[in-house]
Design an enzyme around this catalytic site. Sequence first.
Site, mmCIF file in Angstrom:
data_model
loop_
_atom_site.group_PDB
_atom_site.id
_atom_site.type_symbol
_atom_site.label_atom_id
_atom_site.label_comp_id
_atom_site.label_asym_id
_atom_site.label_seq_id
_atom_site.Cartn_x
_atom_site.Cartn_y
_atom_site.Cartn_z
ATOM 1 C CG HIS A 1 7.415 10.431 -7.993
ATOM 2 N ND1 HIS A 1 7.910 9.159 -8.375
ATOM 3 C CD2 HIS A 1 7.830 10.761 -6.802
ATOM 4 C CE1 HIS A 1 8.687 9.041 -7.216
ATOM 5 N NE2 HIS A 1 8.648 10.032 -6.176
ATOM 6 C CG HIS B 1 7.425 6.806 -12.075
ATOM 7 N ND1 HIS B 1 6.036 6.612 -11.573
ATOM 8 C CD2 HIS B 1 8.071 5.952 -11.016
ATOM 9 C CE1 HIS B 1 5.782 5.934 -10.407
ATOM 10 N NE2 HIS B 1 6.940 5.706 -9.866
ATOM 11 C CD GLU C 1 -2.452 -10.371 11.338
ATOM 12 O OE1 GLU C 1 -2.711 -11.383 12.248
ATOM 13 O OE2 GLU C 1 -2.380 -10.327 10.031
ATOM 14 C CG HIS D 1 2.635 -17.165 18.851
ATOM 15 N ND1 HIS D 1 3.127 -18.006 17.880
ATOM 16 C CD2 HIS D 1 1.215 -17.048 18.706
ATOM 17 C CE1 HIS D 1 2.361 -18.253 16.827
ATOM 18 N NE2 HIS D 1 1.136 -17.759 17.132
#
Length: 687
Positions: free
Chosen positions: A31, A279, A430, A491
């Site tokens: 790039h 790019h 998290e 969970h």
Amino acid sequence: MTFSMTPAEKKAIDTIRTLSMDGVQKAKSGHPGTAMALSPITYLLYNERMNYDPAHPNWPGRDRFILSIGHASMLIYSMIHLSGIADLDPNGKPLDSPALSLDDLKNFRQLGSRCAGHPEYRHVAGVEMTTGPLGAGVATGAGFAMAENWLANRYNKEGFPLFSGDVYALCGDGDMMEGISSEAASLAGHLKLSNLCWIYDSNQITIEGSTELAFSEDVRARFLAYGWNVLTVDDANDLPALRKAFDQFDAEKERPTLIIVKSVIAYGAPTMHGTAASHGAPLGEEEVRKTKEFYGMDPDQSFAVSDEVYDLFRNGAGKRGAAVYEKWTDLFNEYRKQYPDLAAELDLLIQGKLPADWDRAIESFPADAKGMASRASSGKVLNQIAQGLPWFLGGSADLAPSNNTLLKFPEAGDFKPGSVGRNIHFGIRENAMGAIANGMVLSGLRAYCATFFVFSDYVRPMIRLAALMQIPTLFVFTHDSIGVGEDGPTHQPVEHLAALRAIPNLLVFRPADANEVAECYRTALQETRMPSVLVMTRQNLPTIDRSNLPKTANVSSVSKGAYILAGDSTDPQVVLIGTGSEVGLCLSAYDLLSAKGIKARVVSMPCQELFDRQSQEYRDEVLPPNVPRLAVELGVELGWSKYTGDRGQFFGMESFGASGPAGVLMKHFGFTPDHVAEMAENLIKGK
């Protein structure tokens, strides 16, 4: 448009640009555009702004630069070369040779090259962290800034500002779109990390094209809402405007700073067409030639660096860096005389070592049939460790009461605005939490972070980066199975152990009782090149009475990954292998088998990766060849076949869990002593 820039500065900046496009062109991969457009920014940072000594790239008093847009890696490689950053030996000692030569730059993205496709920590001196996954760099930068504040709070004394470094992270539109950057920016604003500066290249281009396709928010307004100091530079080539923005960052003492810099990707090449192509792909030989002509450089030369440019960096980054390093070293030598105990601590911290008696407070837990949840014993051990390891700190993603990760001794304190303690309240963030913990570990601290095991999915990218960087971050997870009970399958993790065990260079611990918890922590803290995952239960686990068990049942054997816990027969008829809560289940099944005269053995396997390190002789001693083996774990089977063997069997979860009391679920899914004993008998019979 032209900007105030001396001929020498222009030559240096254009050299950075041409090195970047030459490296990508020769590799036919990479790039170039972003690296070329942002060359003025990195020129200023390295040659004028950062307190950074190229001759001592590991100097603890340094400012840090993070290339969060890791795809523009030729930019940092060019800066490492031009700044004259020294190579390091395996022990981190500076060498007389350069970290990167021109030949290294010519070998960009090739097998064995120091110039990997994205910057890699430990791969080449001058790279502070591995970047590539967008957002990870800026988020980890918040961890660096937090660590710098913590180090300053503990070790700086009046007249001895040992730690006052700034953290610069260069980022782009992709970083801004990734959720992890929003998480980190929110926490950084809350904590008022005024030593943190993100430089946002707002070029409005991503791989698919213009950011108008998917990104139209007001980034300035967002960061003002986060509590940041937001500045704007209208053109990345405007050195005076950039200098002014950096001066404003220096003056800001209450907020982190975002500098929004407008750039045109691959700026300066009037013949370039299609910014998306420039790019993410080489420019092509013809465009490279025309761009060099536009810069006033010889189009027939590649990887060309004039003596004038080398001299500019030698007299800038080199001399300035040497001066600040010498001043800091003299200061630390005097500090050592006045504060010898703190200096000795710093020596250990900088070298990545532990104090001689760091684990002195870790206690043994007495046998107890009722026992305690391993999340509870984990909390006790964390507090015991922290009292012997002053630079041990961490916290949870808003779950400290459930994870039991709060450090409760009086001097622990909270990490919050105006107070830099050892309890970090990450909030429900998290992914950023994992990145921040990594940044702290990269700064020399020993950091941990925690949440429910099912939410390790949110942390996993940063666990992987820790493993890739070979840093000893601790990831603590609780509520590890269907034992979570009534919260149900959303969970209840079933595939997560297998997913984490699939990551190379990662230790995954699942301790069976409180004493295994202590040994797992003791083992993990002694690792210097591997992160560790510690997986704990919500439900109580009996603390095993080892007094009537064979000598092999010594809990210190946890460091070997697996060991014989029960059954001292040299020729068992069946081996039961358990981890975590299922070890107690295997012991109960063992008692049933023994009552029938069946010679069984129970093996506790808290860490597969450590067991795999052991000699073949030891592994055969624990798991005798040709003896049927039954592995029991509240997770999916993936990865267990190498331990069960051709005659063995795995008993675990084949579906998601269910909502109900934990005891009811265990019976529902067959995790009972009677069922495990029955399966073992069938294995012996060859069924």
